[in-house]
Design a protein around this motif. Structure first.
Motif, PDB file in Angstrom:
ATOM      1  N   TRP A 173       0.859  -1.300   0.135  1.00 37.74           N
ATOM      2  CA  TRP A 173      -0.367  -0.057   0.142  1.00 37.74           C
ATOM      3  C   TRP A 173       1.244   1.784   0.081  1.00 37.74           C
ATOM      4  O   TRP A 173      -0.052   2.429   0.275  1.00 37.74           O
ATOM      5  CB  TRP A 173      -1.372   0.300   0.735  1.00 37.74           C
ATOM      6  CG  TRP A 173      -2.178  -1.468   1.030  1.00 37.74           C
ATOM      7  CD1 TRP A 173      -3.612  -0.584   0.583  1.00 37.74           C
ATOM      8  CD2 TRP A 173      -1.735  -2.459   1.396  1.00 37.74           C
ATOM      9  NE1 TRP A 173      -4.147  -1.715   1.560  1.00 37.74           N
ATOM     10  CE2 TRP A 173      -3.576  -3.351   1.185  1.00 37.74           C
ATOM     11  CE3 TRP A 173      -0.735  -3.204   1.880  1.00 37.74           C
ATOM     12  CZ2 TRP A 173      -3.192  -4.215   1.482  1.00 37.74           C
ATOM     13  CZ3 TRP A 173      -1.269  -4.254   2.586  1.00 37.74           C
ATOM     14  CH2 TRP A 173      -2.354  -4.698   2.186  1.00 37.74           C
ATOM     15  N   SER A 174       1.980   0.983  -0.205  1.00 39.10           N
ATOM     16  CA  SER A 174       3.102   2.458  -0.332  1.00 39.10           C
ATOM     17  C   SER A 174       3.614   2.452  -1.597  1.00 39.10           C
ATOM     18  O   SER A 174       2.718   2.429  -2.167  1.00 39.10           O
ATOM     19  CB  SER A 174       4.081   1.845   0.480  1.00 39.10           C
ATOM     20  OG  SER A 174       4.822   1.328   1.388  1.00 39.10           O
ATOM     21  N   SER A 175       3.435   4.535  -1.011  1.00 36.65           N
ATOM     22  CA  SER A 175       3.811   5.302  -2.516  1.00 36.65           C
ATOM     23  C   SER A 175       4.696   4.750  -3.039  1.00 36.65           C
ATOM     24  O   SER A 175       5.622   4.515  -2.859  1.00 36.65           O
ATOM     25  CB  SER A 175       2.830   6.442  -2.262  1.00 36.65           C
ATOM     26  OG  SER A 175       3.975   7.249  -1.501  1.00 36.65           O
ATOM     27  N   ALA A 176       5.253   5.243  -4.501  1.00 35.19           N
ATOM     28  CA  ALA A 176       6.311   5.557  -5.010  1.00 35.19           C
ATOM     29  C   ALA A 176       7.125   6.126  -5.735  1.00 35.19           C
ATOM     30  O   ALA A 176       6.833   6.784  -6.987  1.00 35.19           O
ATOM     31  CB  ALA A 176       6.516   3.748  -5.617  1.00 35.19           C
ATOM     32  N   HIS A 177       6.789   7.707  -5.337  1.00 40.74           N
ATOM     33  CA  HIS A 177       6.708   8.666  -5.467  1.00 40.74           C
ATOM     34  C   HIS A 177       8.329   9.281  -6.105  1.00 40.74           C
ATOM     35  O   HIS A 177       8.367   9.599  -7.402  1.00 40.74           O
ATOM     36  CB  HIS A 177       6.728  10.021  -5.514  1.00 40.74           C
ATOM     37  CG  HIS A 177       5.116  10.681  -4.586  1.00 40.74           C
ATOM     38  ND1 HIS A 177       4.158   9.876  -5.382  1.00 40.74           N
ATOM     39  CD2 HIS A 177       4.554  10.129  -3.143  1.00 40.74           C
ATOM     40  CE1 HIS A 177       3.237   9.869  -4.571  1.00 40.74           C
ATOM     41  NE2 HIS A 177       3.398  10.483  -3.800  1.00 40.74           N
ATOM     42  N   ASN A 178       9.362   8.286  -5.780  1.00 36.39           N
ATOM     43  CA  ASN A 178      10.591   9.314  -5.783  1.00 36.39           C
ATOM     44  C   ASN A 178      11.252   7.944  -4.900  1.00 36.39           C
ATOM     45  O   ASN A 178      12.123   7.264  -4.270  1.00 36.39           O
ATOM     46  CB  ASN A 178      11.591  10.116  -5.578  1.00 36.39           C
ATOM     47  CG  ASN A 178      12.698  10.518  -5.916  1.00 36.39           C
ATOM     48  OD1 ASN A 178      13.254   9.537  -6.710  1.00 36.39           O
ATOM     49  ND2 ASN A 178      13.682  11.012  -5.680  1.00 36.39           N
ATOM     50  N   PRO A 179      11.087   6.589  -5.427  1.00 30.59           N
ATOM     51  CA  PRO A 179      11.976   5.266  -4.715  1.00 30.59           C
ATOM     52  C   PRO A 179      13.167   5.354  -4.673  1.00 30.59           C
ATOM     53  O   PRO A 179      14.189   5.688  -5.553  1.00 30.59           O
ATOM     54  CB  PRO A 179      11.005   3.736  -5.541  1.00 30.59           C
ATOM     55  CG  PRO A 179      10.944   4.765  -6.736  1.00 30.59           C
ATOM     56  CD  PRO A 179      10.510   5.728  -6.245  1.00 30.59           C
ATOM     57  N   PRO A 180      13.453   4.675  -3.801  1.00 30.30           N
ATOM     58  CA  PRO A 180      15.292   4.730  -3.344  1.00 30.30           C
ATOM     59  C   PRO A 180      15.238   3.430  -4.632  1.00 30.30           C
ATOM     60  O   PRO A 180      15.078   2.342  -4.488  1.00 30.30           O
ATOM     61  CB  PRO A 180      15.503   4.487  -2.249  1.00 30.30           C
ATOM     62  CG  PRO A 180      14.196   4.275  -0.901  1.00 30.30           C
ATOM     63  CD  PRO A 180      12.915   4.393  -2.190  1.00 30.30           C
ATOM     64  N   ARG A 181      17.232   3.653  -4.555  1.00 25.57           N
ATOM     65  CA  ARG A 181      17.476   2.684  -5.566  1.00 25.57           C
ATOM     66  C   ARG A 181      18.293   1.686  -5.004  1.00 25.57           C
ATOM     67  O   ARG A 181      18.432   0.481  -5.009  1.00 25.57           O
ATOM     68  CB  ARG A 181      18.032   3.406  -6.957  1.00 25.57           C
ATOM     69  CG  ARG A 181      16.656   4.108  -7.730  1.00 25.57           C
ATOM     70  CD  ARG A 181      15.610   3.127  -7.829  1.00 25.57           C
ATOM     71  NE  ARG A 181      16.079   2.091  -9.481  1.00 25.57           N
ATOM     72  CZ  ARG A 181      15.718   1.920  -9.985  1.00 25.57           C
ATOM     73  NH1 ARG A 181      15.625   3.283 -11.517  1.00 25.57           N
ATOM     74  NH2 ARG A 181      16.178   1.087 -10.495  1.00 25.57           N
ATOM     75  N   THR A 182      19.455   2.974  -4.122  1.00 23.15           N
ATOM     76  CA  THR A 182      20.310   1.357  -3.666  1.00 23.15           C
ATOM     77  C   THR A 182      19.528   0.866  -2.248  1.00 23.15           C
ATOM     78  O   THR A 182      18.465   1.371  -1.775  1.00 23.15           O
ATOM     79  CB  THR A 182      21.744   2.736  -3.219  1.00 23.15           C
ATOM     80  OG1 THR A 182      21.704   3.113  -2.520  1.00 23.15           O
ATOM     81  CG2 THR A 182      21.766   3.130  -5.184  1.00 23.15           C
TER      82      THR A 182
END
Length: 325
Positions: free
Chosen positions: A95-104
C-alpha cells in the motif's frame, strides 16, 4: 516472493490491446483498505504494521521481493504485546506510494531509519529479512551498527548466489519475465478472480482478501521489476562490502525444500550463519521459500529465532553492564 508464472502470447496480447485498453484499465481492482497505518517520510506514504508495546528491542521486518508486509502476520501475532515491532511496505510495494523510490540498499536503509524515528520506535533493532530483504537488513546493520541488536535472515538471498548456484542463475530470466508479465496482466485487468500469489492464502483469514487484492494491482509488480534490477546491479555489491560486529547475534532460518533441491543454496545459508561468531542455523524441513513466512507452523520457527537473538542481546547487555560496574 516467486510470482506465479503466467504467460500470454504476443498475438493474444495484441488482440487484448486492440479490443480496448481503456476498458480494461477501468477493470483494475480498487485499492483495498490498508490493514495498518500510513506515515509520510521523505515524500513517500509508507504503509506499515507497527506497535510500540513491549520492552524492546524493536523487531523490524524487511519483506521479500513483491511481498506486502502482511506476509509477516503470523510472526507479528506472536510478538504483539511482548516486543515493539514494525513491518512496512517498501515504496511501490503493498500500500506504499512510489513517487521517488530509493534505488540503492543504503538509500532504503536511510528511509527505513527515518520511518522508525517518525514512529517513535528507538533502537536497538532486531532486523528480520526474508529473501532479498536479507540483503537490505545487512546494509542497514552496516550503516547503523550502534542501533542493531541482531539479525534474523529468513531464507535470505546471498550476494553471490547467481555466481554460485546454477539453478538460481538459470531461473532468473524466467522470474524477471514472470514479474513483467504479471505487471501487464494487472495493468490491463486480465488476472482472473482466482489468481493466487505465493502462499498469501495461508495468512490469517482477515488479511487474505486485502493482500490478494493489492497483489492484483499493477503497482507492486512494477516495484518488483525495479527492485529486481536494483538487486542484480546494486544490492549484491553493497552487501558484499558490509561489515558486521563479530559478536552480533545472527540467526538463519532456511527453507528446507529449497536447500534440499540446491546444494549451493544450502552451503550459502550455512555461510550466512557464520557471518559472526554468534550464529544459529535452523533448517525447516520441507518448508518452501514463501510458506516459511506465510504459514503458521514454519513461521513459528522465525519467532523462535527472534527470541534467540533477543536473549543473546540481553545476555550481552548484562555482561557489558557487569564489566562497567
Amino acid at each position: 516472493m516467486k510470482p506465479r508464472l503466467v504467460f500470454a502470447s504476443a498475438v493474444a496480447a495484441g488482440i487484448a490491446v486492440a479490443a480496448g485498453v481503456a476498458h480494461r484499465l477501468r477493470s483494475v481492482p480498487d485499492w483495498p483498505e490498508p490493514p495498518g497505518d500510513v506515515t509520510t517520510v521523505r515524500g513517500e506514504s509508507l504503509h506499515h504494521l507497527s506497535s510500540a508495546e513491549g520492552a524492546g528491542p524493536t523487531v523490524v521486518f524487511e519483506s521479500a521481493l513483491s511481498c506486502p508486509c502482511t506476509e509477516w502476520a503470523w510472526v507479528i501475532r506472536e510478538l504483539d504485546g511482548h516486543l515493539p515491532y514494525l513491518a512496512y511496505d517498501r515504496p511501490g510495494n503493498g500500500w506504499s506510494s512510489a513517487h521517488n523510490p530509493p534505488r540503492t540498499a543504503a538509500e532504503h536503509a536511510e528511509l527505513l531509519h527515518d520511518l522508525l524515528v517518525a514512529r517513535g520506535l528507538p533502537g536497538p533493532y532486531v532486523l528480520v529479512g526474508h529473501s532479498v530483504g536479507g540483503l537490505l537488513v545487512r546494509v542497514f546493520a552496516d550503516r547503523y551498527p550502534g542501533d542493531v541488536a541482531g539479525l534474523v535472515l529468513v531464507d535470505s538471498s546471498h550476494p553471490d548466489q547467481l555466481e554460485r548456484s546454477a539453478l538460481q542463475r538459470e531461473g532468473m530470466p524466467l522470474v524477471q519475465q514472470s514479474i513483467w508479465t504479471t505487471y501487464w496482466r494487472s495493468r490491463l485487468g486480465l488476472p482472473r478472480p482466482d489468481d493466487g500469489f505465493g502462499a498469501l492464502s495461508d495468512l490469517p483469514e482477515e488479511l487474505v482478501d486485502p493482500s490478494m487484492r493489492v497483489m492484483r494491482r499493477p503497482e507492486p509488480w512494477k516495484a518488483a521489476g525495479r527492485e529486481f534490477a536494483d538487486w542484480y546491479t546494486r544490492w549484491n555489491d553493497e552487501t558484499r562490502a558490509t561489515t558486521l560486529g563479530p559478536e552480533l547475534p545472527v540467526a538463519v532460518v532456511t527453507a528446507g525444500a529449497q536447500s534440499s533441491m540446491d546444494g549451493a543454496h544450502a552451503r550459502m545459508q550455512e555461510e550466512l550463519a557464520q557471518l559472526t561468531t554468534v550464529g544459529h542455523h535452523d533448517v525447516v524441513v520441507g518448508a518452501q521459500h514463501d510458506a516459511l513466512v506465510m504459514r503458521p507452523e514454519p513461521a513459528a520457527r522465525i519467532t523462535r529465532a527472534v527470541d534467540w537473538v533477543v536473549r543473546r542481546h540481553h545476555a550481552t547487555a548484562r555482561q557489558f553492564s557487569g564489566r562497567k560496574g
